[in-house]
Design a protein around this motif. Structure first.
Motif, PDB file in Angstrom:
ATOM      1  N   HIS A  13       0.876  -1.158   0.028  1.00 36.65           N
ATOM      2  CA  HIS A  13       0.051   0.109  -0.008  1.00 36.65           C
ATOM      3  C   HIS A  13       0.738   1.209  -0.085  1.00 36.65           C
ATOM      4  CE1 HIS A  13      -3.455  -2.361   2.085  1.00 36.65           C
ATOM      5  NE2 HIS A  13      -3.431  -2.559   0.581  1.00 36.65           N
ATOM      6  N   HIS A  14       2.329   1.232  -0.010  1.00 34.35           N
ATOM      7  CA  HIS A  14       3.057   2.207  -0.127  1.00 34.35           C
ATOM      8  C   HIS A  14       2.891   3.089  -1.265  1.00 34.35           C
ATOM      9  CE1 HIS A  14       5.848  -0.014   3.076  1.00 34.35           C
ATOM     10  NE2 HIS A  14       4.445   0.446   3.517  1.00 34.35           N
ATOM     11  N   ALA A  15       2.614   4.242  -1.108  1.00 39.81           N
ATOM     12  CA  ALA A  15       2.727   5.334  -2.167  1.00 39.81           C
ATOM     13  C   ALA A  15       4.220   5.650  -2.538  1.00 39.81           C
ATOM     14  CB  ALA A  15       2.075   6.775  -1.798  1.00 39.81           C
ATOM     15  N   PRO A  16       4.652   5.837  -3.742  1.00 40.15           N
ATOM     16  CA  PRO A  16       6.076   6.080  -4.207  1.00 40.15           C
ATOM     17  C   PRO A  16       6.470   7.137  -3.458  1.00 40.15           C
ATOM     18  CG  PRO A  16       4.593   5.509  -5.995  1.00 40.15           C
ATOM     19  CD  PRO A  16       3.785   5.618  -4.842  1.00 40.15           C
ATOM     20  N   SER A  17       7.579   7.533  -3.133  1.00 40.39           N
ATOM     21  CA  SER A  17       8.130   8.764  -2.345  1.00 40.39           C
ATOM     22  C   SER A  17       9.259   9.036  -3.038  1.00 40.39           C
ATOM     23  CB  SER A  17       8.440   8.445  -0.782  1.00 40.39           C
ATOM     24  OG  SER A  17       9.617   7.277  -0.858  1.00 40.39           O
ATOM     25  N   GLY A  18       9.331   9.142  -4.282  1.00 42.14           N
ATOM     26  CA  GLY A  18      10.225   9.648  -5.319  1.00 42.14           C
ATOM     27  C   GLY A  18      10.873   8.624  -6.201  1.00 42.14           C
ATOM     28  N   LEU A  19      11.701   9.140  -7.252  1.00 45.57           N
ATOM     29  CA  LEU A  19      12.240   8.256  -8.226  1.00 45.57           C
ATOM     30  C   LEU A  19      13.019   7.057  -7.734  1.00 45.57           C
ATOM     31  CD1 LEU A  19      12.552   7.594 -11.257  1.00 45.57           C
ATOM     32  CD2 LEU A  19      14.289   9.421 -11.304  1.00 45.57           C
ATOM     33  N   ARG A  20      14.019   7.559  -6.769  1.00 46.70           N
ATOM     34  CA  ARG A  20      14.921   6.539  -6.122  1.00 46.70           C
ATOM     35  C   ARG A  20      14.029   5.371  -5.360  1.00 46.70           C
ATOM     36  NH1 ARG A  20      16.227   4.944  -1.411  1.00 46.70           N
ATOM     37  NH2 ARG A  20      15.117   6.688  -0.401  1.00 46.70           N
ATOM     38  N   HIS A  21      13.144   5.612  -4.757  1.00 45.58           N
ATOM     39  CA  HIS A  21      12.208   4.560  -4.268  1.00 45.58           C
ATOM     40  C   HIS A  21      11.570   3.772  -5.197  1.00 45.58           C
ATOM     41  CE1 HIS A  21      10.694   2.934  -0.652  1.00 45.58           C
ATOM     42  NE2 HIS A  21       9.182   3.180  -1.101  1.00 45.58           N
ATOM     43  N   ARG A  22      11.063   4.381  -6.125  1.00 40.49           N
ATOM     44  CA  ARG A  22      10.369   3.499  -7.114  1.00 40.49           C
ATOM     45  C   ARG A  22      11.536   2.569  -7.900  1.00 40.49           C
ATOM     46  NH1 ARG A  22       7.000   8.262  -8.207  1.00 40.49           N
ATOM     47  NH2 ARG A  22       8.585   9.041  -9.890  1.00 40.49           N
ATOM     48  N   LEU A  23      12.587   3.294  -8.093  1.00 46.16           N
ATOM     49  CA  LEU A  23      13.550   2.442  -8.832  1.00 46.16           C
ATOM     50  C   LEU A  23      14.034   1.134  -7.963  1.00 46.16           C
ATOM     51  CD1 LEU A  23      15.757   5.098 -10.789  1.00 46.16           C
ATOM     52  CD2 LEU A  23      14.110   3.569 -11.682  1.00 46.16           C
ATOM     53  N   ALA A  24      14.138   1.531  -6.686  1.00 47.91           N
ATOM     54  CA  ALA A  24      14.541   0.501  -5.801  1.00 47.91           C
ATOM     55  C   ALA A  24      13.445  -0.459  -5.627  1.00 47.91           C
ATOM     56  CB  ALA A  24      14.804   0.947  -4.417  1.00 47.91           C
ATOM     57  N   HIS A  25      12.282  -0.300  -5.756  1.00 50.18           N
ATOM     58  CA  HIS A  25      11.373  -1.277  -5.869  1.00 50.18           C
ATOM     59  C   HIS A  25      11.229  -1.983  -7.041  1.00 50.18           C
ATOM     60  CE1 HIS A  25       8.892  -1.304  -2.192  1.00 50.18           C
ATOM     61  NE2 HIS A  25       9.175   0.036  -2.062  1.00 50.18           N
ATOM     62  N   LEU A  26      11.582  -1.318  -8.241  1.00 56.05           N
ATOM     63  CA  LEU A  26      11.505  -1.892  -9.477  1.00 56.05           C
ATOM     64  C   LEU A  26      12.544  -3.076  -9.791  1.00 56.05           C
ATOM     65  CD1 LEU A  26      10.059  -2.083 -12.350  1.00 56.05           C
ATOM     66  CD2 LEU A  26      11.559  -0.118 -12.968  1.00 56.05           C
ATOM     67  N   PHE A  27      13.821  -2.518  -9.255  1.00 58.91           N
ATOM     68  CA  PHE A  27      14.724  -3.380  -9.721  1.00 58.91           C
ATOM     69  C   PHE A  27      15.385  -4.227  -8.607  1.00 58.91           C
ATOM     70  CE2 PHE A  27      15.786  -1.972 -13.779  1.00 58.91           C
ATOM     71  CZ  PHE A  27      15.458  -0.662 -13.765  1.00 58.91           C
ATOM     72  N   GLN A 297       7.963  13.593   3.621  1.00 61.77           N
ATOM     73  CA  GLN A 297       9.192  12.956   3.896  1.00 61.77           C
ATOM     74  C   GLN A 297       9.417  12.464   4.965  1.00 61.77           C
ATOM     75  OE1 GLN A 297      10.919  17.147   4.019  1.00 61.77           O
ATOM     76  NE2 GLN A 297      11.925  16.766   2.073  1.00 61.77           N
ATOM     77  N   SER A 298       8.506  12.459   6.077  1.00 63.93           N
ATOM     78  CA  SER A 298       8.707  11.857   7.270  1.00 63.93           C
ATOM     79  C   SER A 298       7.868  10.413   7.018  1.00 63.93           C
ATOM     80  CB  SER A 298       7.925  12.369   8.528  1.00 63.93           C
ATOM     81  OG  SER A 298       6.497  12.679   8.096  1.00 63.93           O
ATOM     82  N   HIS A 299       6.821  10.469   6.041  1.00 60.44           N
ATOM     83  CA  HIS A 299       6.269   9.085   5.782  1.00 60.44           C
ATOM     84  C   HIS A 299       7.236   8.245   5.223  1.00 60.44           C
ATOM     85  CE1 HIS A 299       3.276   6.436   4.121  1.00 60.44           C
ATOM     86  NE2 HIS A 299       3.980   6.385   2.900  1.00 60.44           N
ATOM     87  N   ALA A 300       8.062   8.718   4.254  1.00 63.80           N
ATOM     88  CA  ALA A 300       9.022   7.953   3.450  1.00 63.80           C
ATOM     89  C   ALA A 300       9.959   7.403   4.428  1.00 63.80           C
ATOM     90  CB  ALA A 300       9.971   8.972   2.287  1.00 63.80           C
ATOM     91  N   VAL A 301      10.429   8.155   5.410  1.00 63.63           N
ATOM     92  CA  VAL A 301      11.271   7.724   6.409  1.00 63.63           C
ATOM     93  C   VAL A 301      10.764   6.623   7.093  1.00 63.63           C
ATOM     94  CG1 VAL A 301      12.392   8.219   8.688  1.00 63.63           C
ATOM     95  CG2 VAL A 301      12.657   9.852   6.807  1.00 63.63           C
ATOM     96  N   ALA A 302       9.380   6.671   7.532  1.00 62.58           N
ATOM     97  CA  ALA A 302       8.689   5.469   8.324  1.00 62.58           C
ATOM     98  C   ALA A 302       8.698   4.338   7.310  1.00 62.58           C
ATOM     99  CB  ALA A 302       7.274   6.166   8.618  1.00 62.58           C
ATOM    100  N   VAL A 303       8.563   4.513   6.136  1.00 65.09           N
ATOM    101  CA  VAL A 303       8.536   3.263   5.284  1.00 65.09           C
ATOM    102  C   VAL A 303       9.748   2.709   5.141  1.00 65.09           C
ATOM    103  CG1 VAL A 303       8.372   2.647   2.735  1.00 65.09           C
ATOM    104  CG2 VAL A 303       6.730   4.167   3.715  1.00 65.09           C
ATOM    105  N   GLU A 304      10.667   3.525   5.147  1.00 65.51           N
ATOM    106  CA  GLU A 304      12.251   2.775   5.213  1.00 65.51           C
ATOM    107  C   GLU A 304      12.531   2.201   6.371  1.00 65.51           C
ATOM    108  OE1 GLU A 304      14.153   2.359   2.581  1.00 65.51           O
ATOM    109  OE2 GLU A 304      13.108   3.509   1.281  1.00 65.51           O
TER     110      GLU A 304
END
Length: 344
Positions: A13-27, A297-304
């Protein structure tokens, strides 16, 4: 974020939090994503069920063979061992029910699912061990007061060896699978089987004493078996009590805290809680982030942070991460303020 608003971040259910995050999930797809974790948990239940039914078959055959010799010989030591083996085999029933219930999805009433059924099964196992100890002790005392010779001593000795071999195999199997899947109830059941194996060896000693003409050897060994059952009762009760009281290995807490502190953007780790629900772990934690971060930004940290927890802690299937802003100079920590008002 309000300190009352906890957001459970399921990976799918995580929303993408930027290009880096999307690429990390993709590859670099994560093997510890929630769906994979649930599949692993279901596989754990399947392994537990398999361990139960295999051990039930082995102990069932062992108990039947011993029961035949009990009827022939009249040995109360072997009777106690046979009753204990039978009780140990039958504990597969409540554990099996618990594993089946644990597979059911959470509902609006049982929002954490049905994993706690495994802890209830552990309580049933402890009560079963206690009942078998009481029966074995009562039978041995009765035979002490009314001694009778043991017949077919060689057959008793063979039955004792069969009991030891069957129980030790089942004990190793249950304990290994129980530890692999994180099931305290299955480990307790394995400890129960191991004690049965040693009590079978005690029956062998009783048979030797009877062969030498010591008539009280059989009931005395029966009392020794009762004492051994009491010891495993203590260990099993402690294991199940800790699980019911939500105790976890402190090393797991240390491991989780270390993983969280390695996450970029986490400035501190607040309250961290781990709890077992059946043979699955859940975590709840508050991490401190820069107070000037945006909500995204804080959501992205929580996801990581959640990713780090799921990777670092074995058998963790869900993590609820809350991001707290670091207090500004002179500003009170909102959690400490809330705790003060609650205590007042």
């Amino acid at each position: 974020m309000s300190d009352r608003h906890h957001h459970e971040h399921a990976h799918h259910h995580h929303a993408p939090s930027g290009l880096r995050h999307r690429l990390a999930h993709l590859f670099t797809p994560h093997s510890h994503e929630t769906a994979d974790k649930l599949d692993s948990a279901l596989e754990s239940s399947a392994r537990g069920m398999r361990a139960l039914w295999v051990s039930l078959a082995v102990l069932g055959v062992t108990a039947v063979a011993q029961a035949v010799v009990v009827v022939m010989s009249g040995s109360v030591a072997l009777l106690g061992d046979t009753v204990h083996n039978t009780a140990d085999a039958l504990t597969a029933v409540p554990l099996g029910i618990a594993f089946v219930l644990g597979r059911r999805a959470a509902t609006r009433r049982f929002t954490y699912g049905y994993g706690r059924a495994e802890d209830l099964a552990g309580i049933v196992i402890v009560l079963t061990i206690a009942a078998s100890a009481a029966f074995a002790g009562w039978t041995a005392i009765e035979r002490l007061l009314d001694p009778r010779p043991v017949q077919h001593v060689p057959a008793v000795a063979v039955a004792a060896l069969v009991g030891f071999a069957g129980n030790e195999w089942v004990a190793r199997y249950r304990i290994r699978v129980g530890r692999d899947i994180g099931s305290a109830a299955l480990v307790a059941d394995g400890l129960h089987a191991r004690t049965d194996g040693f009590t079978s060896l005690a029956v062998l000693l009783g048979a030797g004493g009877s062969a030498l003409g010591w008539q009280l050897a059989d009931p005395v060994v029966g009392l020794a078996i009762t004492a051994a059952i009491a010891l495993v009762l203590r260990d099993a009760a402690r294991e199940v009590f800790r699980r019911v009281m939500d105790a976890v290995d402190p090393a797991l807490v240390d491991r989780a805290e270390h993983a969280l502190r390695e996450v970029q953007g986490v400035r501190g780790v607040g309250e961290l809680r781990l709890r077992w629900i059946g043979h699955r772990l859940r975590a709840e934690v508050a991490v401190v982030v820069d107070g000037d971060m945006t909500v995204r930004q804080s959501h992205a940290v929580a996801v990581e942070a959640e990713h780090a927890l799921l990777h670092a802690v074995p058998r963790l299937t869900a993590a609820l991460v809350h991001a707290d802003p670091a207090p500004r100079p002179g500003e009170d920590d909102p959690h400490l303020t809330l705790a003060h008002h609650t205590a007042a």
